[in-house]
Design a protein around this motif. Structure first.
Motif, PDB file in Angstrom:
ATOM      1  N   GLN A 101       0.845  -1.190   0.000  1.00 21.55           N
ATOM      2  CA  GLN A 101       0.000   0.000   0.000  1.00 21.55           C
ATOM      3  C   GLN A 101       0.885   1.246   0.000  1.00 21.55           C
ATOM      4  OE1 GLN A 101      -2.932   0.117   3.105  1.00 21.55           O
ATOM      5  NE2 GLN A 101      -3.907   1.942   2.308  1.00 21.55           N
ATOM      6  N   ARG A 102       1.973   1.209   0.783  1.00 17.56           N
ATOM      7  CA  ARG A 102       2.911   2.332   0.807  1.00 17.56           C
ATOM      8  C   ARG A 102       3.587   2.481  -0.567  1.00 17.56           C
ATOM      9  NH1 ARG A 102       2.910   3.200   6.213  1.00 17.56           N
ATOM     10  NH2 ARG A 102       2.866   1.368   7.517  1.00 17.56           N
ATOM     11  N   ALA A 103       3.950   1.359  -1.177  1.00 13.39           N
ATOM     12  CA  ALA A 103       4.584   1.399  -2.501  1.00 13.39           C
ATOM     13  C   ALA A 103       3.625   1.963  -3.541  1.00 13.39           C
ATOM     14  CB  ALA A 103       5.054   0.004  -2.901  1.00 13.39           C
ATOM     15  N   SER A 104       2.364   1.571  -3.464  1.00 19.47           N
ATOM     16  CA  SER A 104       1.361   2.086  -4.399  1.00 19.47           C
ATOM     17  C   SER A 104       1.231   3.600  -4.262  1.00 19.47           C
ATOM     18  CB  SER A 104       0.019   1.402  -4.141  1.00 19.47           C
ATOM     19  OG  SER A 104      -0.965   1.914  -4.993  1.00 19.47           O
ATOM     20  N   ALA A 105       1.238   4.084  -3.024  1.00 14.09           N
ATOM     21  CA  ALA A 105       1.154   5.530  -2.798  1.00 14.09           C
ATOM     22  C   ALA A 105       2.369   6.231  -3.393  1.00 14.09           C
ATOM     23  CB  ALA A 105       1.040   5.821  -1.302  1.00 14.09           C
ATOM     24  N   LEU A 106       3.552   5.663  -3.207  1.00  7.52           N
ATOM     25  CA  LEU A 106       4.767   6.240  -3.787  1.00  7.52           C
ATOM     26  C   LEU A 106       4.713   6.229  -5.306  1.00  7.52           C
ATOM     27  CD1 LEU A 106       7.814   4.903  -1.745  1.00  7.52           C
ATOM     28  CD2 LEU A 106       7.097   7.264  -2.039  1.00  7.52           C
ATOM     29  N   PHE A 107       4.263   5.103  -5.852  1.00  6.68           N
ATOM     30  CA  PHE A 107       4.190   4.970  -7.303  1.00  6.68           C
ATOM     31  C   PHE A 107       3.230   5.996  -7.882  1.00  6.68           C
ATOM     32  CE2 PHE A 107       2.530   3.061 -11.221  1.00  6.68           C
ATOM     33  CZ  PHE A 107       3.728   2.855 -11.900  1.00  6.68           C
ATOM     34  N   GLN A 108       2.072   6.146  -7.266  1.00  6.40           N
ATOM     35  CA  GLN A 108       1.089   7.125  -7.753  1.00  6.40           C
ATOM     36  C   GLN A 108       1.625   8.541  -7.636  1.00  6.40           C
ATOM     37  OE1 GLN A 108      -2.745   6.582  -5.950  1.00  6.40           O
ATOM     38  NE2 GLN A 108      -2.868   4.438  -6.576  1.00  6.40           N
ATOM     39  N   ALA A 109       2.314   8.822  -6.547  1.00  7.58           N
ATOM     40  CA  ALA A 109       2.857  10.166  -6.348  1.00  7.58           C
ATOM     41  C   ALA A 109       3.968  10.481  -7.349  1.00  7.58           C
ATOM     42  CB  ALA A 109       3.382  10.302  -4.923  1.00  7.58           C
ATOM     43  N   SER A 110       4.703   9.465  -7.792  1.00  8.48           N
ATOM     44  CA  SER A 110       5.821   9.695  -8.705  1.00  8.48           C
ATOM     45  C   SER A 110       5.450   9.543 -10.166  1.00  8.48           C
ATOM     46  CB  SER A 110       6.967   8.735  -8.374  1.00  8.48           C
ATOM     47  OG  SER A 110       6.589   7.405  -8.688  1.00  8.48           O
ATOM     48  N   ASP A 111       4.237   9.103 -10.452  1.00  2.42           N
ATOM     49  CA  ASP A 111       3.828   8.851 -11.835  1.00  2.42           C
ATOM     50  C   ASP A 111       3.275  10.131 -12.458  1.00  2.42           C
ATOM     51  OD1 ASP A 111       3.177   7.766 -14.237  1.00  2.42           O
ATOM     52  OD2 ASP A 111       1.680   6.375 -13.478  1.00  2.42           O
ATOM     53  N   VAL A 112       4.179  10.973 -12.967  1.00  4.40           N
ATOM     54  CA  VAL A 112       3.774  12.255 -13.533  1.00  4.40           C
ATOM     55  C   VAL A 112       3.253  12.117 -14.957  1.00  4.40           C
ATOM     56  CG1 VAL A 112       5.316  13.608 -12.091  1.00  4.40           C
ATOM     57  CG2 VAL A 112       6.139  12.729 -14.266  1.00  4.40           C
ATOM     58  N   THR A 113       3.483  10.967 -15.594  1.00 10.97           N
ATOM     59  CA  THR A 113       3.048  10.805 -16.982  1.00 10.97           C
ATOM     60  C   THR A 113       1.554  10.595 -17.103  1.00 10.97           C
ATOM     61  OG1 THR A 113       3.435   8.420 -16.937  1.00 10.97           O
ATOM     62  CG2 THR A 113       5.270   9.820 -17.628  1.00 10.97           C
ATOM     63  N   ARG A 114       0.900  10.171 -16.046  1.00  9.00           N
ATOM     64  CA  ARG A 114      -0.544   9.915 -16.112  1.00  9.00           C
ATOM     65  C   ARG A 114      -1.366  11.130 -15.731  1.00  9.00           C
ATOM     66  NH1 ARG A 114      -1.754   4.641 -12.727  1.00  9.00           N
ATOM     67  NH2 ARG A 114      -1.559   6.262 -11.187  1.00  9.00           N
ATOM     68  N   GLY A 115      -0.723  12.208 -15.337  1.00  2.65           N
ATOM     69  CA  GLY A 115      -1.491  13.358 -14.875  1.00  2.65           C
ATOM     70  C   GLY A 115      -1.904  13.151 -13.432  1.00  2.65           C
ATOM     71  N   ALA A 116      -3.069  13.638 -13.083  1.00 10.25           N
ATOM     72  CA  ALA A 116      -3.532  13.556 -11.696  1.00 10.25           C
ATOM     73  C   ALA A 116      -3.849  12.120 -11.321  1.00 10.25           C
ATOM     74  CB  ALA A 116      -4.766  14.429 -11.516  1.00 10.25           C
ATOM     75  N   SER A 117      -3.323  11.704 -10.211  1.00  7.56           N
ATOM     76  CA  SER A 117      -3.580  10.358  -9.699  1.00  7.56           C
ATOM     77  C   SER A 117      -4.781  10.392  -8.770  1.00  7.56           C
ATOM     78  CB  SER A 117      -2.365   9.847  -8.917  1.00  7.56           C
ATOM     79  OG  SER A 117      -1.248   9.748  -9.747  1.00  7.56           O
ATOM     80  N   PRO A 118      -5.470   9.263  -8.662  1.00  9.90           N
ATOM     81  CA  PRO A 118      -6.564   9.219  -7.691  1.00  9.90           C
ATOM     82  C   PRO A 118      -5.997   9.397  -6.287  1.00  9.90           C
ATOM     83  CG  PRO A 118      -6.137   7.049  -8.622  1.00  9.90           C
ATOM     84  CD  PRO A 118      -5.268   8.022  -9.354  1.00  9.90           C
ATOM     85  N   PRO A 119      -6.796   9.882  -5.370  1.00 12.36           N
ATOM     86  CA  PRO A 119      -6.276  10.073  -4.010  1.00 12.36           C
ATOM     87  C   PRO A 119      -5.841   8.743  -3.395  1.00 12.36           C
ATOM     88  CG  PRO A 119      -8.654  10.437  -4.089  1.00 12.36           C
ATOM     89  CD  PRO A 119      -8.185  10.230  -5.497  1.00 12.36           C
ATOM     90  N   VAL A 120      -4.754   8.812  -2.662  1.00 11.79           N
ATOM     91  CA  VAL A 120      -4.225   7.623  -1.994  1.00 11.79           C
ATOM     92  C   VAL A 120      -4.980   7.433  -0.685  1.00 11.79           C
ATOM     93  CG1 VAL A 120      -2.167   6.617  -0.942  1.00 11.79           C
ATOM     94  CG2 VAL A 120      -1.960   8.008  -3.013  1.00 11.79           C
ATOM     95  N   PRO A 121      -5.504   6.213  -0.442  1.00 10.36           N
ATOM     96  CA  PRO A 121      -6.202   6.006   0.832  1.00 10.36           C
ATOM     97  C   PRO A 121      -5.227   6.159   1.992  1.00 10.36           C
ATOM     98  CG  PRO A 121      -5.892   3.928  -0.334  1.00 10.36           C
ATOM     99  CD  PRO A 121      -5.419   5.019  -1.246  1.00 10.36           C
ATOM    100  N   PRO A 122      -5.727   6.562   3.144  1.00  8.62           N
ATOM    101  CA  PRO A 122      -4.825   6.715   4.288  1.00  8.62           C
ATOM    102  C   PRO A 122      -4.181   5.374   4.640  1.00  8.62           C
ATOM    103  CG  PRO A 122      -7.126   6.908   4.967  1.00  8.62           C
ATOM    104  CD  PRO A 122      -7.110   6.816   3.472  1.00  8.62           C
ATOM    105  N   LEU A 123      -2.911   5.454   5.040  1.00  6.59           N
ATOM    106  CA  LEU A 123      -2.201   4.239   5.419  1.00  6.59           C
ATOM    107  C   LEU A 123      -2.668   3.786   6.788  1.00  6.59           C
ATOM    108  CD1 LEU A 123       1.333   5.248   4.168  1.00  6.59           C
ATOM    109  CD2 LEU A 123      -0.234   3.624   3.122  1.00  6.59           C
ATOM    110  N   PRO A 124      -2.769   2.475   6.970  1.00  3.70           N
ATOM    111  CA  PRO A 124      -3.252   1.968   8.257  1.00  3.70           C
ATOM    112  C   PRO A 124      -2.230   2.196   9.366  1.00  3.70           C
ATOM    113  CG  PRO A 124      -2.544   0.163   6.854  1.00  3.70           C
ATOM    114  CD  PRO A 124      -2.456   1.415   6.026  1.00  3.70           C
TER     115      PRO A 124
END
Length: 167
Positions: A70-93
């Motif tokens: 889940q943490r990796a997914s949040a990092l990946f979404q935050a670093s993926d600038v080619t897709r434009g806006a990423s969906p919000p990352v759910p809060p980490l447990p």
């Protein structure tokens, strides 16, 4: 089939050869999961970026951090600038919610008669080791003594578990 990016004699002592995994991934026409060199969420993202594999496997780090992917997914979404806006990352447990989920799942498995290991350890011993890893970030007891506050939390979790199920 399984390919280890590590020499059999070096497993766990040397880093996996991600370049070798990348060569295999480029040569085959089937999905490949990389394995090795994962100590953090950033390592998952770096591993995928380097090898171009479809996924990453790890075991021990998941005992330390069950929310690793889940943490990796949040990092990946935050670093993926080619897709434009990423969906919000759910809060980490929180660690407390991870422990509670782990205890609930473990209780259900134990009530079904599942064994947590193929070795000669009791379910309670396996449960203790996994909880210790989640609470302290360490696996096993060879890393030194568990700090008193973590041991107290561990004992409170175990009491909650054993009191509720008669483990």
């Amino acid at each position: 089939r399984q390919l280890w990016g590590e020499a059999q004699k070096c497993r766990r002592s040397d880093a996996a050869d991600l370049d070798a995994v990348m060569v295999v991934r480029a040569a085959v026409g089937i999905p490949v999961l990389a394995n090795g060199n994962v100590q953090s969420a950033a390592d998952v993202v770096a591993n995928l970026g380097r090898t171009c594999c479809e996924g990453v496997m790890c075991a021990e780090q998941l005992l330390r951090d069950p929310a690793l992917f889940q943490r990796a997914s949040a990092l990946f979404q935050a670093s993926d600038v080619t897709r434009g806006a990423s969906p919000p990352v759910p809060p980490l447990p929180s660690t407390a919610s991870l422990v509670d989920e782990f205890l609930t799942s473990s209780r259900s498995m134990d009530e079904l008669g599942e064994r947590f290991t193929v070795w000669e350890a009791s379910n309670l011993e396996v449960l203790k080791q996994h909880l210790r890893a989640i609470l302290t970030g360490r696996i096993g007891t060879s890393s030194g003594p568990v700090p008193a506050e973590d041991e107290a939390t561990l004992n409170a979790c175990l009491h909650k578990f054993t009191g509720a199920s008669g483990f």
